[in-house]
Design a protein around this motif. Structure first.
Motif, PDB file in Angstrom:
ATOM      1  N   TRP A   1      -8.894  22.052  -0.615  1.00 23.31           N
ATOM      2  CA  TRP A   1      -7.608  22.405  -1.226  1.00 23.31           C
ATOM      3  C   TRP A   1      -7.813  23.237  -2.492  1.00 23.31           C
ATOM      4  O   TRP A   1      -7.189  24.293  -2.668  1.00 23.31           O
ATOM      5  CB  TRP A   1      -6.824  21.134  -1.542  1.00 23.31           C
ATOM      6  CG  TRP A   1      -5.567  21.369  -2.314  1.00 23.31           C
ATOM      7  CD1 TRP A   1      -5.403  21.322  -3.673  1.00 23.31           C
ATOM      8  CD2 TRP A   1      -4.286  21.738  -1.783  1.00 23.31           C
ATOM      9  NE1 TRP A   1      -4.110  21.621  -4.018  1.00 23.31           N
ATOM     10  CE2 TRP A   1      -3.396  21.887  -2.883  1.00 23.31           C
ATOM     11  CE3 TRP A   1      -3.811  21.939  -0.491  1.00 23.31           C
ATOM     12  CZ2 TRP A   1      -2.065  22.228  -2.723  1.00 23.31           C
ATOM     13  CZ3 TRP A   1      -2.474  22.291  -0.325  1.00 23.31           C
ATOM     14  CH2 TRP A   1      -1.622  22.431  -1.426  1.00 23.31           C
TER      15      TRP A   1
ATOM     16  N   THR B   1      -6.563  27.177  -2.395  1.00 20.85           N
ATOM     17  CA  THR B   1      -5.439  27.593  -3.235  1.00 20.85           C
ATOM     18  C   THR B   1      -5.890  28.596  -4.296  1.00 20.85           C
ATOM     19  O   THR B   1      -5.203  29.592  -4.540  1.00 20.85           O
ATOM     20  CB  THR B   1      -4.768  26.378  -3.897  1.00 20.85           C
ATOM     21  OG1 THR B   1      -5.744  25.601  -4.604  1.00 20.85           O
ATOM     22  CG2 THR B   1      -4.074  25.505  -2.871  1.00 20.85           C
ATOM     23  N   THR B   2      -7.047  28.359  -4.895  1.00 20.57           N
ATOM     24  CA  THR B   2      -7.572  29.309  -5.877  1.00 20.57           C
ATOM     25  C   THR B   2      -7.862  30.654  -5.228  1.00 20.57           C
ATOM     26  O   THR B   2      -7.537  31.723  -5.773  1.00 20.57           O
ATOM     27  CB  THR B   2      -8.835  28.754  -6.536  1.00 20.57           C
ATOM     28  OG1 THR B   2      -8.529  27.525  -7.195  1.00 20.57           O
ATOM     29  CG2 THR B   2      -9.417  29.734  -7.537  1.00 20.57           C
TER      30      THR B   2
ATOM     31  N   GLU C   1      -4.522  32.436  -4.233  1.00 21.61           N
ATOM     32  CA  GLU C   1      -3.837  32.910  -5.435  1.00 21.61           C
ATOM     33  C   GLU C   1      -4.526  34.154  -5.985  1.00 21.61           C
ATOM     34  O   GLU C   1      -3.856  35.097  -6.444  1.00 21.61           O
ATOM     35  CB  GLU C   1      -3.797  31.799  -6.476  1.00 21.61           C
ATOM     36  CG  GLU C   1      -2.805  30.682  -6.138  1.00 21.61           C
ATOM     37  CD  GLU C   1      -2.978  29.453  -7.005  1.00 21.61           C
ATOM     38  OE1 GLU C   1      -2.103  28.572  -6.934  1.00 21.61           O
ATOM     39  OE2 GLU C   1      -3.994  29.359  -7.744  1.00 21.61           O
TER      40      GLU C   1
ATOM     41  N   ARG D   1       3.083  25.021  -1.685  1.00 15.99           N
ATOM     42  CA  ARG D   1       2.402  25.418  -2.917  1.00 15.99           C
ATOM     43  C   ARG D   1       2.440  26.941  -3.141  1.00 15.99           C
ATOM     44  O   ARG D   1       2.641  27.412  -4.270  1.00 15.99           O
ATOM     45  CB  ARG D   1       0.951  24.934  -2.864  1.00 15.99           C
ATOM     46  CG  ARG D   1       0.014  25.502  -3.911  1.00 15.99           C
ATOM     47  CD  ARG D   1       0.326  25.027  -5.325  1.00 15.99           C
ATOM     48  NE  ARG D   1      -0.620  25.595  -6.271  1.00 15.99           N
ATOM     49  CZ  ARG D   1      -1.754  24.991  -6.643  1.00 15.99           C
ATOM     50  NH1 ARG D   1      -2.055  23.794  -6.164  1.00 15.99           N
ATOM     51  NH2 ARG D   1      -2.576  25.565  -7.490  1.00 15.99           N
ATOM     52  N   LEU D   2       2.246  27.697  -2.068  1.00 15.94           N
ATOM     53  CA  LEU D   2       2.078  29.135  -2.203  1.00 15.94           C
ATOM     54  C   LEU D   2       3.200  29.896  -1.502  1.00 15.94           C
ATOM     55  O   LEU D   2       3.559  29.582  -0.367  1.00 15.94           O
ATOM     56  CB  LEU D   2       0.730  29.569  -1.619  1.00 15.94           C
ATOM     57  CG  LEU D   2      -0.526  28.917  -2.218  1.00 15.94           C
ATOM     58  CD1 LEU D   2      -1.757  29.385  -1.476  1.00 15.94           C
ATOM     59  CD2 LEU D   2      -0.636  29.236  -3.698  1.00 15.94           C
TER      60      LEU D   2
ATOM     61  N   LEU E   1       0.276  23.291   1.729  1.00 20.50           N
ATOM     62  CA  LEU E   1      -0.103  24.651   1.337  1.00 20.50           C
ATOM     63  C   LEU E   1       1.107  25.571   1.356  1.00 20.50           C
ATOM     64  O   LEU E   1       1.286  26.408   0.452  1.00 20.50           O
ATOM     65  CB  LEU E   1      -1.192  25.177   2.275  1.00 20.50           C
ATOM     66  CG  LEU E   1      -1.834  26.512   1.894  1.00 20.50           C
ATOM     67  CD1 LEU E   1      -2.668  26.365   0.626  1.00 20.50           C
ATOM     68  CD2 LEU E   1      -2.693  27.043   3.037  1.00 20.50           C
TER      69      LEU E   1
END
Length: 297
Positions: A53, A57-58, A61, A197-198, A194
């Protein structure tokens, strides 16, 4: 940012439904292979879903800040065989099922895991329910250790795409050699989070191919012969999972170069609400791309 079915980055993630595998890279863990602008990164070992995760995500992004499009593939089913999604959500909406699964995992009590999620889903059906196999020493009420003789009424044994890909498993089996049930339940819940989140995430083949990130389902065994040939490559870790993500990510990138990836994505419409495995229906193009892949490292 590229448009349509063109991607700046292709990533393939070999998923695991199990727990933390420790600091030493090993098999049956989460591995990621990535090709960016034709350059292949070394396969990345991700010891747990929490680590995966943080990395993903990093990574995404960062791609978004650079205005890049990414194709991100996971090796678990994005939907169950016909009948389950409607029975649980009231509609053929696979993404609603993802959200339901995420909520089920969020509601787990201390000491519970994916096997308890499967048992809870079984409780919604008559008889023993569709899910089976308990990887724990103690019994879990509602989760049989052996395959039930029949499925509950209205549930199919396998998806259409699985009948076209010999060797695949349906999601009903929660563990054992080749089983994907644990990967599917944990993976769909992971991707639900996910998506929350994004921004800019779309899911193939359920949504139009637009936005910054397209999620797709893959099955690395479509390239089992190519994986076996690359297993002795000294540039790759001597772990099959690592070789698989390297071979498949590079092959998908090569398909984009050869202009066959868009056709493979178009085949996903055949799956309807059950989803599709990217490459099924385009096996010749996928295997040709794997043979001639020339990504830089």
């Amino acid at each position: 940012m590229r448009q349509g079915s063109a991607f700046d980055t292709v990533a393939v993630i070999d998923w695991s439904g199990g727990g933390d595998r420790g600091s030493r890279p090993c098999a049956d863990a989460i591995w990621a292979g990535c090709v960016r602008d034709g350059r292949a990164d070394a396969p990345l070992y991700l010891r747990s879903r929490a680590v995966a995760w943080d990395w993903l995500t990093t990574f995404l992004e960062g791609e978004a800040r650079l205005n890049r499009r990414s194709l991100v593939c996971f090796d678990f089913p994005f939907a169950p065989p016909a009948g389950l999604t409607r029975a649980l959500t009231g509609a053929e909406d696979s993404l609603a099922l993802w959200d339901l699964l995420a909520a089920r995992f969020d509601d787990l009590r201390e000491g519970e895991d994916r096997f308890h999620v499967a048992a809870g889903l079984n409780a919604l059906f008559p008889g023993e329910g569709p899910f089976w196999f308990n990887g724990r020493r103690g019994d879990i009420p509602g989760l049989p250790r052996r395959k039930p003789a029949t499925l509950p009424p209205g549930l199919a044994r396998m998806r259409k795409v699985e009948t076209l890909a010999p060797g695949t498993f349906a999601i009903w089996q929660m563990g054992g050699q080749g089983a994907v049930g644990s990967q599917a339940l944990t993976g769909m819940a992971f991707l639900s989070r996910l998506r929350r989140r994004l921004a800019g995430i779309r899911v193939w083949p359920f949504q139009p191919d637009e936005g910054r990130v397209l999620l797709a389902e893959v099955w690395p065994s479509l390239l089992r012969d190519d994986v076996r040939k690359r297993s002795a490559d000294p540039a790759l870790p001597p772990i099959r999972d690592a070789v698989q993500v390297a071979v498949l990510s590079q092959a998908l990138w090569r398909m984009q170069v050869e202009e066959t990836l868009a056709g493979a994505l178009a085949a996903g419409g055949e799956g309807g609400g059950e989803g599709w495995i990217l490459g099924v229906g385009a096996e010749d193009a996928l295997r040709r791309a794997a043979r001639v892949s020339s990504c830089r490292t």
